[in-house]
Design a protein around this motif. Structure first.
Motif, PDB file in Angstrom:
ATOM      1  N   PHE A   1     -15.597  -0.847 -20.670  1.00  0.00           N
ATOM      2  CA  PHE A   1     -15.842  -1.070 -19.249  1.00  0.00           C
ATOM      3  C   PHE A   1     -14.834  -2.076 -18.708  1.00  0.00           C
ATOM      4  N   GLY A   2     -14.391  -1.868 -17.476  1.00  0.00           N
ATOM      5  CA  GLY A   2     -13.602  -2.885 -16.783  1.00  0.00           C
ATOM      6  C   GLY A   2     -12.144  -2.531 -16.608  1.00  0.00           C
ATOM      7  N   ALA A   3     -11.639  -2.667 -15.381  1.00  0.00           N
ATOM      8  CA  ALA A   3     -10.234  -2.399 -15.093  1.00  0.00           C
ATOM      9  C   ALA A   3      -9.457  -3.700 -15.043  1.00  0.00           C
ATOM     10  N   ALA A   4      -8.174  -3.620 -15.399  1.00  0.00           N
ATOM     11  CA  ALA A   4      -7.242  -4.736 -15.224  1.00  0.00           C
ATOM     12  C   ALA A   4      -6.432  -4.430 -13.970  1.00  0.00           C
ATOM     13  N   ASN A   5      -6.622  -5.209 -12.929  1.00  0.00           N
ATOM     14  CA  ASN A   5      -5.942  -4.955 -11.661  1.00  0.00           C
ATOM     15  C   ASN A   5      -4.491  -5.402 -11.751  1.00  0.00           C
ATOM     16  N   ILE A   6      -3.584  -4.478 -11.464  1.00  0.00           N
ATOM     17  CA  ILE A   6      -2.154  -4.751 -11.513  1.00  0.00           C
ATOM     18  C   ILE A   6      -1.684  -5.114 -10.108  1.00  0.00           C
ATOM     19  N   TYR A   7      -1.062  -6.308  -9.987  1.00  0.00           N
ATOM     20  CA  TYR A   7      -0.529  -6.759  -8.705  1.00  0.00           C
ATOM     21  C   TYR A   7       0.983  -6.898  -8.802  1.00  0.00           C
ATOM     22  N   ILE A   8       1.663  -6.459  -7.752  1.00  0.00           N
ATOM     23  CA  ILE A   8       3.119  -6.575  -7.662  1.00  0.00           C
ATOM     24  C   ILE A   8       3.439  -7.289  -6.361  1.00  0.00           C
ATOM     25  N   ASP A   9       4.081  -8.436  -6.467  1.00  0.00           N
ATOM     26  CA  ASP A   9       4.395  -9.250  -5.282  1.00  0.00           C
ATOM     27  C   ASP A   9       3.155  -9.461  -4.417  1.00  0.00           C
ATOM     28  N   GLU A  10       2.033  -9.784  -5.098  1.00  0.00           N
ATOM     29  CA  GLU A  10       0.752 -10.117  -4.472  1.00  0.00           C
ATOM     30  C   GLU A  10       0.085  -8.934  -3.772  1.00  0.00           C
ATOM     31  N   GLU A  11       0.503  -7.711  -4.105  1.00  0.00           N
ATOM     32  CA  GLU A  11      -0.127  -6.531  -3.531  1.00  0.00           C
ATOM     33  C   GLU A  11      -0.672  -5.641  -4.646  1.00  0.00           C
ATOM     34  N   PHE A  12      -1.824  -5.022  -4.384  1.00  0.00           N
ATOM     35  CA  PHE A  12      -2.511  -4.214  -5.394  1.00  0.00           C
ATOM     36  C   PHE A  12      -1.747  -2.930  -5.685  1.00  0.00           C
ATOM     37  N   HIS A  13      -1.554  -2.643  -6.994  1.00  0.00           N
ATOM     38  CA  HIS A  13      -0.881  -1.408  -7.403  1.00  0.00           C
ATOM     39  C   HIS A  13      -1.855  -0.406  -8.012  1.00  0.00           C
ATOM     40  N   THR A  14      -2.589  -0.804  -9.057  1.00  0.00           N
ATOM     41  CA  THR A  14      -3.574   0.087  -9.680  1.00  0.00           C
ATOM     42  C   THR A  14      -4.536  -0.736 -10.523  1.00  0.00           C
ATOM     43  N   GLY A  15      -5.594  -0.097 -10.990  1.00  0.00           N
ATOM     44  CA  GLY A  15      -6.512  -0.702 -11.947  1.00  0.00           C
ATOM     45  C   GLY A  15      -6.378   0.005 -13.273  1.00  0.00           C
ATOM     46  N   LEU A  16      -5.802  -0.680 -14.264  1.00  0.00           N
ATOM     47  CA  LEU A  16      -5.549  -0.044 -15.559  1.00  0.00           C
ATOM     48  C   LEU A  16      -6.800  -0.114 -16.432  1.00  0.00           C
ATOM     49  N   LEU A  17      -7.247   1.032 -16.883  1.00  0.00           N
ATOM     50  CA  LEU A  17      -8.352   1.130 -17.831  1.00  0.00           C
ATOM     51  C   LEU A  17      -7.776   1.153 -19.245  1.00  0.00           C
TER      52      LEU A  17
ATOM     53  N   PHE B   1       6.516   2.907 -12.681  1.00  0.00           N
ATOM     54  CA  PHE B   1       6.994   2.768 -11.310  1.00  0.00           C
ATOM     55  C   PHE B   1       8.360   2.100 -11.310  1.00  0.00           C
ATOM     56  N   CYS B   2       9.039   2.176 -10.181  1.00  0.00           N
ATOM     57  CA  CYS B   2      10.356   1.562 -10.044  1.00  0.00           C
ATOM     58  C   CYS B   2      10.358   0.532  -8.931  1.00  0.00           C
ATOM     59  N   LEU B   3      11.278  -0.436  -9.051  1.00  0.00           N
ATOM     60  CA  LEU B   3      11.417  -1.534  -8.104  1.00  0.00           C
ATOM     61  C   LEU B   3      12.898  -1.742  -7.817  1.00  0.00           C
ATOM     62  N   ALA B   4      13.177  -2.451  -6.745  1.00  0.00           N
ATOM     63  CA  ALA B   4      14.537  -2.925  -6.552  1.00  0.00           C
ATOM     64  C   ALA B   4      14.828  -3.984  -7.610  1.00  0.00           C
ATOM     65  N   PRO B   5      16.001  -3.979  -8.230  1.00  0.00           N
ATOM     66  CA  PRO B   5      16.321  -5.011  -9.233  1.00  0.00           C
ATOM     67  C   PRO B   5      16.187  -6.410  -8.643  1.00  0.00           C
ATOM     68  N   GLY B   6      15.849  -7.356  -9.518  1.00  0.00           N
ATOM     69  CA  GLY B   6      15.704  -8.740  -9.081  1.00  0.00           C
ATOM     70  C   GLY B   6      14.377  -9.332  -9.499  1.00  0.00           C
ATOM     71  N   SER B   7      13.924 -10.355  -8.776  1.00  0.00           N
ATOM     72  CA  SER B   7      12.708 -11.091  -9.115  1.00  0.00           C
ATOM     73  C   SER B   7      11.502 -10.518  -8.388  1.00  0.00           C
ATOM     74  N   HIS B   8      10.413 -10.291  -9.160  1.00  0.00           N
ATOM     75  CA  HIS B   8       9.167  -9.799  -8.582  1.00  0.00           C
ATOM     76  C   HIS B   8       7.986 -10.496  -9.252  1.00  0.00           C
ATOM     77  N   GLY B   9       6.955 -10.752  -8.475  1.00  0.00           N
ATOM     78  CA  GLY B   9       5.703 -11.234  -9.045  1.00  0.00           C
ATOM     79  C   GLY B   9       4.976 -10.085  -9.717  1.00  0.00           C
ATOM     80  N   MET B  10       4.390 -10.361 -10.895  1.00  0.00           N
ATOM     81  CA  MET B  10       3.764  -9.285 -11.671  1.00  0.00           C
ATOM     82  C   MET B  10       2.596  -9.878 -12.452  1.00  0.00           C
ATOM     83  N   SER B  11       1.419  -9.260 -12.340  1.00  0.00           N
ATOM     84  CA  SER B  11       0.267  -9.758 -13.105  1.00  0.00           C
ATOM     85  C   SER B  11      -0.751  -8.650 -13.304  1.00  0.00           C
ATOM     86  N   ALA B  12      -1.577  -8.833 -14.331  1.00  0.00           N
ATOM     87  CA  ALA B  12      -2.710  -7.944 -14.602  1.00  0.00           C
ATOM     88  C   ALA B  12      -3.931  -8.834 -14.747  1.00  0.00           C
TER      89      ALA B  12
END
Length: 297
Positions: free
Chosen positions: A59-75, A82-93
């Motif tokens: 049970f329970g999703a890990a919410n993936i955030y990219i630059d403080e915006e919600f991307h998906t909930g990983l089970l 996914f792809c991003l512009a090269p450089g620095s990005h905030g990333m968390s689960a």
């Protein structure tokens, strides 16, 4: 209202049985199995973010955030590419993030290189920091994962990936417990289910009419026993599966065999007596077939 909507989309069911865990793979929570990540162009960076486990097992999703915006909930057992512009990005689960979804504001900054693919794994101990994993290890761990598809990304930094056309790679993971009895490795020890699985794989490749430049067979063991013995067991199993591929019609000069021993486990937190450990370590006992340089004939 927005938080409630996201919460509803990220909600998952407690599945009390293996049968129900298998059924979840057929719902709109998951898509296709993982396939080797392709090369992106020099104006993008690619990310493969995944979570260990079996789809539907917990049970329970890990919410993936990219630059403080919600991307998906990983089970467990899920992955997202996914792809991003090269450089620095905030990333968390972030685990256990509902209903406030405050974890998006506590993000480490990561550097993403142009034309490169970064493999990130969800930490299961409450840490938001993504775990960077080498490609070879990541693709071993991803062998049975399914794409997470139940939530639309709200992260504005996410781009559609533009791939460079080049030969593909695939990996197939076969359970050693299906191929062999515990501790067995010889050609005579191969079980009928294992012979059928290998034969089915070769027939599928012939049906797809693909050219394969190189096949690498890698034997993996659990952590029971001495390291040297596990290395030898993994190699014998890889060599046996190599011979089985040859017997099914694949060219011997293109197939190599090696051992990873017990150095790349996919299980965590196994405890108990020997019987319990043997059962818990079952996913670690596997033979992985890497197909490299696939292209249409």
């Amino acid at each position: 209202m927005k938080n409630k909507l996201i919460g509803a989309l990220c909600a998952v069911l407690v599945l009390p049985s293996a049968a129900m865990a298998a059924r979840i793979q057929q719902t709109d929570l998951f898509g296709e199995p993982y396939r080797a990540a392709l090369q992106v162009g020099s104006d993008q960076a690619q990310v493969v973010y995944y979570r260990l486990g079996v789809p539907g097992e917990k049970f329970g999703a890990a919410n993936i955030y990219i630059d403080e915006e919600f991307h998906t909930g990983l089970l467990p057992g899920g992955y997202t590419v996914f792809c991003l512009a090269p450089g620095s990005h905030g990333m968390s689960a972030v685990l256990r993030d509902a209903p406030a979804y405050a974890g998006k504001h506590d993000q480490p900054k990561l550097q993403f290189e142009a034309g490169k693919t970064q493999f990130l794994r969800v930490g299961e101990n409450g840490e938001n920091q993504p775990l960077a994993v080498p490609r070879e290890q990541a693709e071993q761990e991803l062998a049975n994962n399914l794409r997470q598809v139940h939530v639309l990304s709200r992260a504005s930094a996410v781009q559609s990936c533009k791939y460079v056309h080049q030969p593909q790679e695939r990996s197939y993971s076969l359970s050693s417990d299906v191929l062999f009895g515990f501790g067995k490795a010889s050609y005579e020890d191969i079980r009928e289910d294992g012979r059928r699985d290998v034969g089915s794989l070769v027939r599928r490749l012939h049906k797809e009419n693909v050219r394969i430049d190189k096949i690498e067979v890698v034997g993996h063991t659990d952590r029971i026993g001495r390291g040297a013995a596990n290395e030898a067991l993994g190699l014998r199993r890889a060599q046996t599966v190599r011979q089985l591929l040859i017997d099914n019609g694949l060219a011997p000069e293109s197939i190599s065999a090696r051992s990873a021993g017990s150095r790349m486990p996919v299980t965590q937190g196994c405890r108990g007596d020997r019987k319990a450990l043997i059962a818990c370590y079952a996913p670690d006992r596997r033979v992985v077939i890497h197909l490299k340089g696939l292209s249409e004939q």
